[in-house]
Design a protein around this motif. Structure first.
Motif, PDB file in Angstrom:
ATOM      1  N   GLY A 261       0.814  -1.202   0.000  1.00 36.91           N
ATOM      2  CA  GLY A 261       0.000   0.000   0.000  1.00 36.91           C
ATOM      3  C   GLY A 261       0.850   1.256   0.000  1.00 36.91           C
ATOM      4  O   GLY A 261       2.056   1.215   0.259  1.00 36.91           O
ATOM      5  N   SER A 262       0.223   2.361  -0.302  1.00 37.53           N
ATOM      6  CA  SER A 262       0.931   3.640  -0.299  1.00 37.53           C
ATOM      7  C   SER A 262       0.134   4.651   0.508  1.00 37.53           C
ATOM      8  O   SER A 262      -1.084   4.539   0.649  1.00 37.53           O
ATOM      9  CB  SER A 262       1.134   4.152  -1.725  1.00 37.53           C
ATOM     10  OG  SER A 262      -0.113   4.332  -2.374  1.00 37.53           O
ATOM     11  N   ILE A 263       0.830   5.639   1.040  1.00 36.77           N
ATOM     12  CA  ILE A 263       0.210   6.671   1.862  1.00 36.77           C
ATOM     13  C   ILE A 263       0.121   7.945   1.037  1.00 36.77           C
ATOM     14  O   ILE A 263       1.124   8.416   0.486  1.00 36.77           O
ATOM     15  CB  ILE A 263       1.032   6.903   3.139  1.00 36.77           C
ATOM     16  CG1 ILE A 263       1.129   5.587   3.926  1.00 36.77           C
ATOM     17  CG2 ILE A 263       0.410   7.992   4.000  1.00 36.77           C
ATOM     18  CD1 ILE A 263       2.102   5.630   5.067  1.00 36.77           C
ATOM     19  N   ALA A 264      -1.075   8.501   0.945  1.00 34.16           N
ATOM     20  CA  ALA A 264      -1.314   9.623   0.044  1.00 34.16           C
ATOM     21  C   ALA A 264      -0.884  10.960   0.631  1.00 34.16           C
ATOM     22  O   ALA A 264      -1.027  11.988  -0.010  1.00 34.16           O
ATOM     23  CB  ALA A 264      -2.796   9.680  -0.331  1.00 34.16           C
ATOM     24  N   GLU A 265      -0.344  10.952   1.841  1.00 36.31           N
ATOM     25  CA  GLU A 265       0.081  12.194   2.459  1.00 36.31           C
ATOM     26  C   GLU A 265       1.487  12.029   3.010  1.00 36.31           C
ATOM     27  O   GLU A 265       2.068  10.940   2.955  1.00 36.31           O
ATOM     28  CB  GLU A 265      -0.881  12.573   3.589  1.00 36.31           C
ATOM     29  CG  GLU A 265      -0.935  11.555   4.725  1.00 36.31           C
ATOM     30  CD  GLU A 265      -1.960  11.913   5.781  1.00 36.31           C
ATOM     31  OE1 GLU A 265      -2.972  11.206   5.855  1.00 36.31           O
ATOM     32  OE2 GLU A 265      -1.748  12.886   6.528  1.00 36.31           O
ATOM     33  N   ASP A 266       2.046  13.099   3.523  1.00 35.80           N
ATOM     34  CA  ASP A 266       3.374  13.055   4.120  1.00 35.80           C
ATOM     35  C   ASP A 266       3.422  11.996   5.220  1.00 35.80           C
ATOM     36  O   ASP A 266       2.531  11.923   6.065  1.00 35.80           O
ATOM     37  CB  ASP A 266       3.709  14.436   4.690  1.00 35.80           C
ATOM     38  CG  ASP A 266       5.041  14.444   5.411  1.00 35.80           C
ATOM     39  OD1 ASP A 266       6.073  14.415   4.737  1.00 35.80           O
ATOM     40  OD2 ASP A 266       5.014  14.455   6.660  1.00 35.80           O
ATOM     41  N   ARG A 267       4.457  11.157   5.202  1.00 32.56           N
ATOM     42  CA  ARG A 267       4.551  10.030   6.140  1.00 32.56           C
ATOM     43  C   ARG A 267       4.541  10.501   7.590  1.00 32.56           C
ATOM     44  O   ARG A 267       3.872   9.913   8.451  1.00 32.56           O
ATOM     45  CB  ARG A 267       5.828   9.233   5.846  1.00 32.56           C
ATOM     46  CG  ARG A 267       6.043   7.991   6.728  1.00 32.56           C
ATOM     47  CD  ARG A 267       4.957   6.964   6.493  1.00 32.56           C
ATOM     48  NE  ARG A 267       5.296   5.632   6.958  1.00 32.56           N
ATOM     49  CZ  ARG A 267       5.285   5.226   8.225  1.00 32.56           C
ATOM     50  NH1 ARG A 267       4.966   6.083   9.169  1.00 32.56           N
ATOM     51  NH2 ARG A 267       5.583   3.986   8.548  1.00 32.56           N
ATOM     52  N   LYS A 268       5.265  11.556   7.888  1.00 28.94           N
ATOM     53  CA  LYS A 268       5.328  12.063   9.251  1.00 28.94           C
ATOM     54  C   LYS A 268       3.968  12.588   9.697  1.00 28.94           C
ATOM     55  O   LYS A 268       3.520  12.326  10.819  1.00 28.94           O
ATOM     56  CB  LYS A 268       6.377  13.168   9.358  1.00 28.94           C
ATOM     57  CG  LYS A 268       6.534  13.721  10.768  1.00 28.94           C
ATOM     58  CD  LYS A 268       7.617  14.797  10.826  1.00 28.94           C
ATOM     59  CE  LYS A 268       7.741  15.352  12.247  1.00 28.94           C
ATOM     60  NZ  LYS A 268       8.785  16.416  12.320  1.00 28.94           N
ATOM     61  N   ALA A 269       3.294  13.313   8.798  1.00 31.25           N
ATOM     62  CA  ALA A 269       1.970  13.844   9.127  1.00 31.25           C
ATOM     63  C   ALA A 269       0.973  12.710   9.347  1.00 31.25           C
ATOM     64  O   ALA A 269       0.126  12.770  10.243  1.00 31.25           O
ATOM     65  CB  ALA A 269       1.486  14.769   8.015  1.00 31.25           C
TER      66      ALA A 269
END
Length: 287
Positions: A261-269
């Motif tokens: 899967g992928s995260i559509a926003e900044d990883r830290k956020a």
């Protein structure tokens, strides 16, 4: 009590409905012939510090001659949809799974109860909605789980039924139940039962979990639990299931990434948002 409710209760046995587990209850696909349905509103507050986090789910208690089943109506609808797919292969289930960061479905259980006090709980993928269901876990409660009720002489009327008070400590909470011998069914919402009548109201001392009786009716339904393809039914320790559920929640982002899967926003956020959701999800029904 009004005439309609008296009519609904005409077919109730004078004695307590006998519920017990046959050996078949441990088969991979459990079948129930349901003759009575009780509906409860379940109101719960997932953040113990924020009353605005309260929500309500409609739940059902289904009674057969041998066992009772408790679950949310949302769970029932999900299973009915999947069963239609298995039977007819007409529903497309290949759409992408949408995951809400930090959101764990800890209401995905199906609770089977016997008149001897044995409780068997099915829970899918440790309650996580991260991926398609791969296994259904189950655990059992001891037969003595509901043996420590303390009955009171206090009475109230709920929905025109005379009810008596009872209290118990269970799952890290102190619970107060109001049951009615006018409905001679020794059962109730969630894992609760073994009182001399149906539980019509149940609330914990923090007033953040509450079950309220809505209706009772005669039905004629055949229900098959756990009818799913390529799914393993696996026994698990209750403490491990709760621990695994927290693990999935805390490590949701890395689990998503490891599954492609992928995260559509900044990883830290995204991690900060996940931590905030976990902080507010602090009031599970069993502590």
């Amino acid at each position: 009590m009004n005439l309609n409710k008296r009519v609904k209760l005409l077919s109730l046995s004078v004695s307590t409905v006998a519920l017990f587990f046959s050996t078949a209850i441990y088969a991979q696909s459990d079948r129930l012939k349901v003759h009575k349905k009780v509906l409860y509103n379940m109101t719960f507050q997932m953040d113990s510090l924020n009353t605005a986090s309260k929500t309500t789910e409609l739940t059902e208690l289904l009674l057969s001659d041998t066992v009772s089943l408790f679950r949310t109506l949302h769970k029932a609808e999900q299973d009915a949809t999947y069963a239609a797919y298995i039977n007819n292969k007409v529903i497309q289930l290949s759409a992408p799974v949408v995951v809400t960061i930090g959101k764990i479905n800890n209401l995905n259980y199906q609770i089977l109860k016997s008149n001897t006090g044995q409780i068997k709980v099915y829970d899918e993928y440790s309650g996580s909605n991260l991926n398609h269901v791969k296994e259904i876990n189950y655990y059992t409660e001891p037969a003595t789980a509901m043996d420590s009720w303390k009955l009171s002489s206090d009475t109230i009327t709920i929905d025109q039924f005379l009810c008596q008070k009872a209290e118990i400590d269970f799952g890290g909470r102190h619970w107060t139940a109001w049951f009615s011998t006018e409905i001679p069914i020794s059962d109730g919402p969630y894992k609760f039962g073994k009182l001399p009548g149906l539980i019509l109201r149940l609330e914990d001392s923090s007033k953040t979990w509450k079950f309220e009786f809505q209706s009772i009716q005669n039905v004629d339904e055949d229900i098959e639990l756990n009818k799913k393809e390529n799914v393993e039914i696996k026994k698990i320790n209750k403490d491990k299931l709760f621990k695994d559920r927290r693990y999935y929640q805390k490590n949701m982002l890395s689990i998503m990434e490891s599954n492609g899967g992928s995260i559509a926003e900044d990883r830290k956020a995204a991690q900060e948002r996940l931590n905030e959701v976990i902080r507010k999800d602090n009031n599970w029904i069993e502590l």
